[in-house]
Write an enzyme that holds these catalytic residues in place. Structure first.
Site, PDB file in Angstrom:
ATOM      1  N   GLU A 246      32.249  33.453  39.092  1.00 23.38           N
ATOM      2  CA  GLU A 246      30.843  33.571  38.696  1.00 23.38           C
ATOM      3  C   GLU A 246      30.795  33.592  37.178  1.00 23.38           C
ATOM      4  OE1 GLU A 246      27.503  37.117  38.610  1.00 23.38           O
ATOM      5  OE2 GLU A 246      28.726  36.902  40.415  1.00 23.38           O
ATOM      6  N   GLU A 251      21.862  37.222  30.813  1.00 24.58           N
ATOM      7  CA  GLU A 251      21.611  38.324  31.739  1.00 24.58           C
ATOM      8  C   GLU A 251      21.402  39.634  30.978  1.00 24.58           C
ATOM      9  OE1 GLU A 251      23.575  40.217  35.799  1.00 24.58           O
ATOM     10  OE2 GLU A 251      24.909  39.352  34.278  1.00 24.58           O
TER      11      GLU A 251
END
Length: 440
Positions: A246, A251
């Site tokens: 990932e 974020e």
């Protein structure tokens, strides 16, 4: 290597040396004809010289390009390994889990194009720009303008990170004005702002039907979700999480003002150092060097930028900018370019990462070979609310932009209570995107 040539030729001999037999015969045709011939041969000699120079540039371009790549991935950056202080049981950072989502093998919810076909690409090795300045990257897929939502699947399962959120289908998102293409041609993805909801607040999570192995991903956005209770992310992952990896490009949570880029992997991927100078990054390293999700409470290896316009209010007030993620054999890197600092090669559609400044984050292949730990990735947007990160730090301070806790700022004891009863507070919880592009 140095080459020295000593020429002891008179002009006539030099001209004859570059002449063809037909050209040489022209010298017998008189003074006027000789002048024209000399001029013709001069241009022929210049052409040969230019060809020799071009051949030499080509011969040495591989060495020059290799040096440029080392300079780029060896620049002063910083890495950030975040431990959220809790055991994240979803994607460890942005909404994916092995049990909840395998985008390369499942069809997802109601796809924007009505299908869920996956398009795979081949692994891309590092291929720095040539000395001529041309881009080594070719556009493989893009989403922008009126067709932006074509080729995405809308996730409608429960949030793997336990957010107080209800991800809706494309038809529901359209009918409730959670998605649209605005008058500027940008894609909008909103959180529902109904003042009071009973169990969860509606939001959008979308996944590309296109998958890839290696490449350069660009996100151009002018606005991103922000505010207490929010946890937005733009990221990629592969099936069988976390074994195929990932990559969190953009974020953060709540009122954060600095972006955190993170990788989550299976066992065996580590950073060679936690030193920003050793990693040649511009961000900050926090946490450890072990990127394995199962061994770090799903935290992985994160890196936080020092740019206060990279996330949240600062990002939005500056009309956003461009995020770039490069995945090549030598490692994975993330850059952020504020709106007024976007490289011209990105704006022209011919990106040349070797000419960019140092990345904010870089995970070298030294102890984490990308082809081993990252496979068959898809791009994802989501905005979850509360959950394993934003909810667990509701009462916390200390991160950039969070000098005061959300509990104090809102006067509400829990994140969940705030999300359910304060819909108007989520008016800034939306994405406004110019484009997403994948180059290979």
């Amino acid at each position: 290597m140095r080459i020295s040539l000593s020429l002891h030729l008179t002009l006539p001999v030099l001209l004859l040396a570059h002449a063809s037999p037909a050209d040489a015969g022209l010298f017998a045709r008189g003074t006027e004809q000789l002048a024209r011939t000399a001029n013709h041969l001069h241009h022929r000699a210049a052409k040969h010289s230019a060809g020799l120079a071009r051949d030499l540039r080509r011969a040495f371009s591989a060495m020059v390009s290799t040096q440029e790549l080392v300079a780029t991935t060896g620049s002063a950056q910083k890495v950030y390994c975040v431990n959220t202080g809790s055991s994240l049981t979803g994607d460890g950072g942005n909404g994916n889990s092995s049990a909840g989502h395998s985008p390369s093998t499942t069809s997802g919810a109601s796809g924007a194009s009505g299908t869920s076909t996956k398009h795979s690409s081949t692994t891309v090795a590092a291929n720095p720009a040539s000395s001529s300045g041309s881009s080594p990257w070719k556009l493989a897929q893009h989403w922008e303008g009126n067709d932006f939502f074509d080729g995405w699947d809308f996730w409608t399962d429960a949030d793997p990170t336990h957010g107080t959120v209800d991800y809706v289908s494309q038809s529901t998102a359209q009918s409730e004005n959670l998605i649209e293409i605005n008058d500027a041609g940008r894609a909008i993805m909103r959180v529902d702002t109904t003042q009071t909801v009973s169990t969860a607040r509606k939001s959008v999570r979308i996944t590309t039907q296109y998958s890839y192995n290696g490449g350069l991903v660009l996100l151009d956005a002018v606005h991103m979700p922000t505010g207490c209770g929010t946890w937005p992310a733009f990221w990629s992952n592969g099936p069988d999480w976390p074994n195929k990896g990932e990559i969190d490009i953009l974020e953060g949570v709540n009122d954060n003002s600095a972006n955190q880029a993170t990788i989550h992997t299976g066992h065996g991927c580590t950073l060679p150092s936690s030193s920003p100078s050793a990693l040649n990054i511009t961000g900050t390293v926090v946490g450890g060097t072990n990127c394995a999700a199962a061994e770090t409470s799903n935290a992985g290896c994160g890196m936080v930028t020092s740019q206060d316009n990279s996330y949240g209010v600062g990002f939005n007030s500056n009309n956003g900018g461009v995020y770039a993620m490069q995945w090549v054999d030598s490692g994975i890197s993330v850059w952020f370019f504020p709106r007024n600092s976007v490289p011209a090669d990105i704006s022209s559609g011919a990106p040349i990462p070797t000419g960019w400044p140092k990345p904010m984050a870089h995970w070298p292949a030294t102890d984490c070979n990308p082809s081993t730990f990252f496979q068959d990735h898809v791009q994802i947007f989501d905005t979850t609310l509360c959950g394993d990160w934003a909810g667990n730090v509701w009462g916390s301070t200390g991160s950039p932009g969070q000098e005061q806790s959300c509990a104090t700022r809102t006067g509400v004891a829990t994140c969940e209570e705030f999300v359910l009863n304060h819909g108007s507070s989520f008016s800034e919880a939306y994405w406004e995107v110019n484009y997403v592009k994948i180059f290979q």
